[in-house]
Enzyme design. Structure first.
Site, short mmCIF file in Angstrom:
data_model
loop_
_atom_site.label_atom_id
_atom_site.label_comp_id
_atom_site.label_asym_id
_atom_site.label_seq_id
_atom_site.Cartn_x
_atom_site.Cartn_y
_atom_site.Cartn_z
N HIS A 1 0.84 -1.21 0.00
CA HIS A 1 0.00 0.00 0.00
C HIS A 1 0.88 1.26 0.00
O HIS A 1 0.60 2.24 0.69
CB HIS A 1 -0.98 -0.01 1.18
N ASP B 1 2.43 2.11 -3.26
CA ASP B 1 2.62 2.60 -4.64
C ASP B 1 1.68 3.74 -5.01
O ASP B 1 1.91 4.40 -6.01
CB ASP B 1 2.56 1.45 -5.66
N GLY C 1 -4.86 -12.24 -5.44
CA GLY C 1 -3.95 -11.15 -5.07
C GLY C 1 -2.58 -11.30 -5.71
O GLY C 1 -1.60 -10.72 -5.25
N LEU C 2 -2.47 -12.11 -6.78
CA LEU C 2 -1.18 -12.28 -7.46
C LEU C 2 -1.19 -11.59 -8.83
O LEU C 2 -0.39 -11.89 -9.70
CB LEU C 2 -0.84 -13.76 -7.59
N SER C 3 -2.13 -10.68 -8.99
CA SER C 3 -2.17 -9.80 -10.17
C SER C 3 -2.43 -10.49 -11.50
O SER C 3 -1.78 -10.21 -12.50
CB SER C 3 -0.88 -8.98 -10.29
N SER C 4 -3.42 -11.37 -11.50
CA SER C 4 -3.79 -11.96 -12.79
C SER C 4 -4.30 -10.87 -13.73
O SER C 4 -4.14 -10.97 -14.95
CB SER C 4 -4.84 -13.06 -12.61
N SER C 5 -4.89 -9.81 -13.20
CA SER C 5 -5.40 -8.75 -14.07
C SER C 5 -4.26 -7.95 -14.71
O SER C 5 -4.27 -7.71 -15.91
CB SER C 5 -6.38 -7.83 -13.33
N GLU D 1 -6.77 0.16 -15.35
CA GLU D 1 -7.33 -0.18 -14.02
C GLU D 1 -8.09 1.01 -13.44
O GLU D 1 -9.20 0.87 -12.94
CB GLU D 1 -6.24 -0.48 -13.01
N ASP E 1 1.86 -3.36 -9.79
CA ASP E 1 1.56 -4.68 -10.37
C ASP E 1 2.00 -4.73 -11.83
O ASP E 1 2.69 -5.65 -12.26
CB ASP E 1 0.06 -4.98 -10.28
C1 GLA Z 1 -3.01 -4.02 -5.24
C2 GLA Z 1 -2.83 -2.83 -6.18
C3 GLA Z 1 -1.38 -2.34 -6.16
C4 GLA Z 1 -0.91 -2.09 -4.73
C5 GLA Z 1 -1.24 -3.26 -3.82
C6 GLA Z 1 -0.97 -2.96 -2.37
O1 GLA Z 1 -2.27 -5.11 -5.69
O2 GLA Z 1 -3.19 -3.20 -7.50
O3 GLA Z 1 -1.28 -1.19 -6.96
O4 GLA Z 1 -1.44 -0.89 -4.24
O5 GLA Z 1 -2.60 -3.66 -3.93
O6 GLA Z 1 0.38 -2.77 -2.15
#
Ligand code: GLA
Length: 383
Positions: A33, A35, A124-128, A160, A172
């Site tokens: 939290h 970025d 929470g592993l950024s598939s998007s 996003e 991400d």
């Molecule tokens: C999500 C958001 C990121 C970042 C994290 C928390 O993954 O997409 O930009 O803010 O939460 O660090």
């Protein structure tokens, strides 16, 4: 995987001229939290992610078959990029095309596209971000757009923020597109300057554990934290000449506590202390000191639990169970409110840790967690 891509592309679209790409997921090691507060983050790209193969068309249609989401080909026109409530995954493709067009990139034709994934979704592993960077990189390649790495990440963030509607930062997309095998990426989210730092695990393993919690309210809670930081920043800008919360230092905290309401102070305290921990982490890894880094991970989790309040019983149970079972470091990763814990475990006790954690978590939460042993990998690339 490439053979499977080529075969499926041929079966679906009856053509053999597809170009194949891989786009990884990411895990954030520390700097959570941060970025959207202008500070340093420390993620790495993963060896699991999204695979895609595509070829140019002669009209302005996109035809896409996405495993495991579609049972038949899904199509839309590049001139009609309205959101589709029934195919949420497709909105990341539309949002990426929208971002490119809004920024003046000329994409004259549509594409045929087959995609598949090897990563868990909504974990929470950024598939998007993985999908966004796949689409932008594919289109960049097919239409010779010459987009820099930084701009690819910026375009994904734009998709996003403006299309999907989450106020996320740039971490991400940047980690996905710029990752490097066996390295973690120290990224200054204000300037986008970055440094690849070797992640020397030696006798330790990087283990990600998924809570498997359904993450219904994550986006709205995320936006709530974003606005709490905005509130803090605008209040503090009356006393400090700053553009971001991360410009403040830990020795400012006493004074800051007198200027903010208690809840907003707690959020701000997390941001400022997390910033220090991230910088210390990079320093520790440069000095080959994995154990100091692991301790900073534990402190980060505590701060996300107590001050930022984004963990919850599932993440807290997992983190504690991992430490009790012998992990040297463990923390929630990503936005929180569910999702995953990332941990560092002595490799010789890995199997025992997995058994112990499964036992403790399942007894308390009622369903099992999932484990992924991962390695830092290269960013989005041609295969
Ligand atoms: C999500 C958001 C990121 C970042 C994290 C928390 O993954 O997409 O930009 O803010 O939460 O660090």
């Amino acid at each position: 995987m490439k053979t499977k891509l080529i075969e499926n592309f041929k079966n679906l679209f009856n053509r053999e001229d597809g170009i194949s790409f891989f786009s990884p997921g990411r895990v954030n090691l520390i700097g959570e939290h941060i970025d959207y507060n202008g500070g340093f983050v420390f993620p790495c790209a993963l060896s699991d992610g999204t695979y895609g193969i595509a070829g140019k068309r002669e009209d302005r249609m996109i035809y896409v078959y996405s495993e495991p989401f579609t049972k038949e080909i899904y199509s839309f026109s590049m001139d009609h990029l309205e959101k589709d409530p029934h195919h949420a995954w497709a909105n990341y493709i539309k949002g990426s095309i929208h971002a490119l067009m809004k920024h003046g990139y000329d994409i004259p034709f549509g594409i045929d596209l087959y995609m598949t994934t090897t990563m868990p979704l909504s974990a929470g592993l950024s598939s998007s971000a993985s999908l966004e960077m796949l689409i932008i990189t594919l289109l960049d390649h097919l239409f010779h757009l010459n987009i820099s790495l930084e701009d690819k990440a910026r375009l994904g963030k734009y998709a996003e923020n403006k299309y999907v509607g989450v106020n996320s930062g740039i971490m991400d997309q940047f980690a996905v597109v710029a990752g490097k095998e066996n390295h973690a990426l120290l990224l200054n989210t204000d300037t986008l300057a970055y440094e690849q730092i070797p992640l020397e695990l030696n006798n330790y393993s990087l283990l990600i554990v998924n809570t498997n919690k359904k993450r219904g309210l994550a986006d709205s809670k995320y936006n709530e934290r974003f606005s709490e930081c905005q509130t803090s920043l605008s209040t503090l800008q009356k006393a400090y000449s700053i553009n971001y919360l991360c410009e403040l230092q830990e020795n400012d905290l006493n004074k800051i506590s007198t200027l903010l309401d208690p809840l907003i102070f707690k959020r701000t305290k997390h941001v400022i202390t997390e910033q220090t921990r991230t910088i210390e982490s990079a320093k520790a890894l440069k000095q080959h000191d994995l154990i100091t880094f692991a301790k900073l991970m534990n402190q980060s989790h505590q701060s996300l639990k107590d001050d930022y309040e984004v963990t919850g019983v599932e993440l807290d149970t997992l983190q504690q169970a991992l430490l009790d079972a012998g992990a040297v470091g463990a923390r929630m990763t990503g936005a929180g409110f569910g999702g995953c814990v990332v941990s560092i475990i002595p490799t010789d006790i890995l199997d025992q840790v997995i058994d112990d954690v499964t036992d403790v978590y399942t007894k308390k939460i009622g369903y099992e967690p999932t484990f992924y042993q991962v390695k830092p990998s290269d960013g989005t690339h041609l295969i």
